[in-house]
Design a protein around this motif. Structure first.
Motif, PDB file in Angstrom:
ATOM      1  N   HIS A  89       0.841  -1.211   0.000  1.00  0.00           N
ATOM      2  CA  HIS A  89       0.000   0.000   0.000  1.00  0.00           C
ATOM      3  C   HIS A  89       0.871   1.254   0.000  1.00  0.00           C
ATOM      4  O   HIS A  89       1.256   1.777   1.047  1.00  0.00           O
ATOM      5  CB  HIS A  89      -0.936  -0.004   1.222  1.00  0.00           C
ATOM      6  CG  HIS A  89      -2.043   1.009   1.121  1.00  0.00           C
ATOM      7  ND1 HIS A  89      -3.373   0.679   1.287  1.00  0.00           N
ATOM      8  CD2 HIS A  89      -2.020   2.343   0.861  1.00  0.00           C
ATOM      9  CE1 HIS A  89      -4.117   1.773   1.137  1.00  0.00           C
ATOM     10  NE2 HIS A  89      -3.305   2.800   0.882  1.00  0.00           N
ATOM     11  N   HIS A  91       1.641   5.144  -2.292  1.00  0.00           N
ATOM     12  CA  HIS A  91       1.215   6.122  -3.305  1.00  0.00           C
ATOM     13  C   HIS A  91       2.498   6.864  -3.698  1.00  0.00           C
ATOM     14  O   HIS A  91       2.772   7.950  -3.196  1.00  0.00           O
ATOM     15  CB  HIS A  91       0.187   7.096  -2.737  1.00  0.00           C
ATOM     16  CG  HIS A  91      -1.029   6.425  -2.164  1.00  0.00           C
ATOM     17  ND1 HIS A  91      -2.082   6.026  -2.953  1.00  0.00           N
ATOM     18  CD2 HIS A  91      -1.349   6.065  -0.904  1.00  0.00           C
ATOM     19  CE1 HIS A  91      -3.010   5.451  -2.184  1.00  0.00           C
ATOM     20  NE2 HIS A  91      -2.585   5.465  -0.932  1.00  0.00           N
ATOM     21  N   LYS A 224      -8.140  -0.756  -7.399  1.00  0.00           N
ATOM     22  CA  LYS A 224      -8.331  -0.244  -6.042  1.00  0.00           C
ATOM     23  C   LYS A 224      -9.652   0.502  -6.020  1.00  0.00           C
ATOM     24  O   LYS A 224      -9.984   1.197  -6.977  1.00  0.00           O
ATOM     25  CB  LYS A 224      -7.184   0.722  -5.701  1.00  0.00           C
ATOM     26  CG  LYS A 224      -7.408   1.610  -4.471  1.00  0.00           C
ATOM     27  CD  LYS A 224      -7.038   0.892  -3.184  1.00  0.00           C
ATOM     28  CE  LYS A 224      -7.194   1.773  -1.945  1.00  0.00           C
ATOM     29  NZ  LYS A 224      -6.289   2.930  -1.905  1.00  0.00           N
ATOM     30  N   HIS A 285      -6.659  -0.989   5.541  1.00  0.00           N
ATOM     31  CA  HIS A 285      -6.975  -0.293   6.805  1.00  0.00           C
ATOM     32  C   HIS A 285      -7.851  -1.167   7.720  1.00  0.00           C
ATOM     33  O   HIS A 285      -7.364  -1.723   8.672  1.00  0.00           O
ATOM     34  CB  HIS A 285      -7.614   1.085   6.592  1.00  0.00           C
ATOM     35  CG  HIS A 285      -7.018   1.880   5.474  1.00  0.00           C
ATOM     36  ND1 HIS A 285      -5.677   2.203   5.441  1.00  0.00           N
ATOM     37  CD2 HIS A 285      -7.547   2.392   4.321  1.00  0.00           C
ATOM     38  CE1 HIS A 285      -5.414   2.900   4.338  1.00  0.00           C
ATOM     39  NE2 HIS A 285      -6.534   3.005   3.636  1.00  0.00           N
ATOM     40  N   ASP A 355       0.719   2.746   3.475  1.00  0.00           N
ATOM     41  CA  ASP A 355       0.120   4.015   3.050  1.00  0.00           C
ATOM     42  C   ASP A 355       1.180   5.120   2.912  1.00  0.00           C
ATOM     43  O   ASP A 355       0.918   6.295   3.200  1.00  0.00           O
ATOM     44  CB  ASP A 355      -1.001   4.471   3.990  1.00  0.00           C
ATOM     45  CG  ASP A 355      -2.192   5.058   3.221  1.00  0.00           C
ATOM     46  OD1 ASP A 355      -2.052   5.301   2.010  1.00  0.00           O
ATOM     47  OD2 ASP A 355      -3.262   5.271   3.844  1.00  0.00           O
TER      48      ASP A 355
END
Ligand SMILES: [Zn+2]
Length: 461
Positions: A89, A91, A224, A285, A355
């Motif tokens: 996960h 970005h 996603k 999450h 994340d």
């Protein structure tokens, strides 16, 4: 005729000779020696190991392995070898760390190309921290139709820039007004139009299918979606469902038909329950999942990607977020600790994901200590970032373990990560597909960081 055939054979021999020389030069055998090794799947570390790498692959591994006489030997001493870490996960094209409001304005100021240039640095930091593979789950620039994650992945694959192997999700799919709606929280029609499926915003099963097809057409490796509210979005509640069961069914069916896995951003319990029933591959999450939902996760074999680093980082500087986000972050963080403890106790399949972008890129390994704190063993945490993630990403036949025939994605960290899991934060050797990206001091520094450099050891590249 005879002369012609003799000439032909001579030519073949010459070509063979040249290609043999060529292969020899390109495929120098590299031998890595270290005090310990985590192979990605065993319950304990192996001692005094040797890994033999030829070209992009591991050709031998173990304690009693013959070292080829022509090999270049790299003795890493008191270090622990591991398969390259994976982060399910990230970005990599974005950075939400720093002051929230400043960032929010910056995303309107900065040219998307400039943001893409910054992403080159984020990719390098990530791989130099030992993360040789990432599943990059969402790359969105408000009012832009650029696919920066696809470009970043392709440039890495072509050797134009250095970074981790990327499986990208392009925009991600979400509902109007939901966590992924890039215009949420801004004045109505500030951007002149409502986002549509080309921005990943879809309503109703047919539009969800269209969005999946559009993203795959444009280079998505994985799909996603945001099926519940989120923390860093201004216009929704963190735990409300944002997709109907019919939309989730369409999402999973269409993605799986196109042989893509589905990761869903989901904090809320109801949305998680419905998403697991719909057959998603991972819940990202999962903060508010009740024990019954965690049990369903276990029963279905769905992966949980807990992303503990995200809430940890937000809580560490909670005052810098707008009050509505502060409340959401507090609620989600309080709930996720118990949820994660339950998940570990029940033996749910846990994938490693952080994340990254919510916190500065390159700090991914801090997740390990957060996972072991609430009861996960160090070896299970290491497995989550190697063989578990490889399985979730669908690339376990190529990477995730140190075994003969696997791609040579190999990292090393000082000491013993079982005795001190924070050793994972000090990775100093990184090899990806047989190429050494780092051996010692990292090469990646921004201009701002360079002003403080005292150590000028040359990076190995
Ligand atoms: Zn995320």
């Amino acid at each position: 005729m005879r002369i012609a055939s003799r000439l032909y054979y001579s030519a073949v021999i010459v070509i063979l000779l040249f290609s043999a020389v060529g292969a020899g030069a390109a495929d120098q055998t590299i031998v890595l020696k270290a005090a310990r090794m985590f192979d990605g799947k065993s319950k304990a570390l192996a001692q005094n190991v040797v890994v033999v790498v030829q070209g992009d692959k591991i050709v031998d591994v173990g304690s009693n392995v013959a070292i080829p006489s022509d090999a270049k030997v790299i003795d890493l001493g008191d270090m622990t070898l591991s398969p390259g870490f994976m982060d399910a996960h990230t970005h990599l094209t974005l950075d939400f760390s720093g002051d929230f409001n400043k960032r929010r304005l910056e995303q309107l100021d900065l040219n998307v190309s400039e943001q893409a240039i910054r992403a080159v640095g984020y990719a390098r930091k990530t791989v130099e921290a030992g993360f040789t593979t990432v599943r990059d789950v969402g790359s969105r620039f408000v009012s832009s139709r650029e696919f920066v994650d696809v470009a970043l992945r392709n440039a890495i694959n072509k050797g134009v820039i250095v970074g981790p192997r990327m499986l990208v999700a392009t925009k991600g799919i979400g509902a109007t007004g939901g966590h992924f709606d890039p215009t949420g929280g801004f004045r109505d029609f500030l951007f002149g139009r409502e986002p549509d499926y080309t921005d990943g915003i879809a309503n109703g099963p047919d539009e969800v299918r269209k969005a999946v097809r559009f993203e795959v057409k444009n280079g998505a490796d994985v799909i996603k979606a945001a099926v519940s509210g989120g923390v860093l979005s201004l216009a929704d509640e963190v735990d409300t469902p944002q997709f109907t069961p019919a939309e989730m069914a369409a999402l999973v069916d269409e993605s799986h038909r196109l042989r893509k896995k589905v990761a869903v951003h989901c904090h809320g319990d109801q949305a998680a329950h419905e998403a697991i029933e719909a057959g998603v591959d991972s819940i990202e999450h999962g903060s508010f999942m009740k024990p019954q939902t965690v049990a369903l996760l276990k029963q279905k074999g769905t992966f949980l990607t807990p992303t503990l680093m995200a809430s940890e980082y937000i809580m560490s500087k909670i005052d810098q977020y707008p009050p509505t986000l502060q409340a959401k972050a507090r609620e989600a963080t309080a709930a996720r600790s118990e949820m994660f403890r339950n998940a570990v106790k029940m033996g749910v399949r846990i994938s490693f994901g952080t994340d990254a972008a919510v916190f500065p890129h390159g700090q991914n390994a801090k997740e390990f200590a957060l996972m072991t704190g609430p009861g996960m063993t160090a070896i299970d945490a290491l497995k989550s970032a190697t063989s578990n993630d490889a399985e979730l990403l669908g690339i376990a036949q190529k990477v995730g373990t140190l075994e003969k025939g696997k791609l040579a994605d190999i990292i090393a960290m000082p000491g013993d990560p079982i005795a001190d899991i924070t050793a994972t934060e000090r990775v100093s050797f990184v090899m990806k597909e047989g190429k050494i990206i780092r051996n010692g001091t990292p090469s990646m520094r921004t201009a701002a960081e360079s002003t403080n450099i005292t150590d000028t050891a040359a990076p190995v590249d």
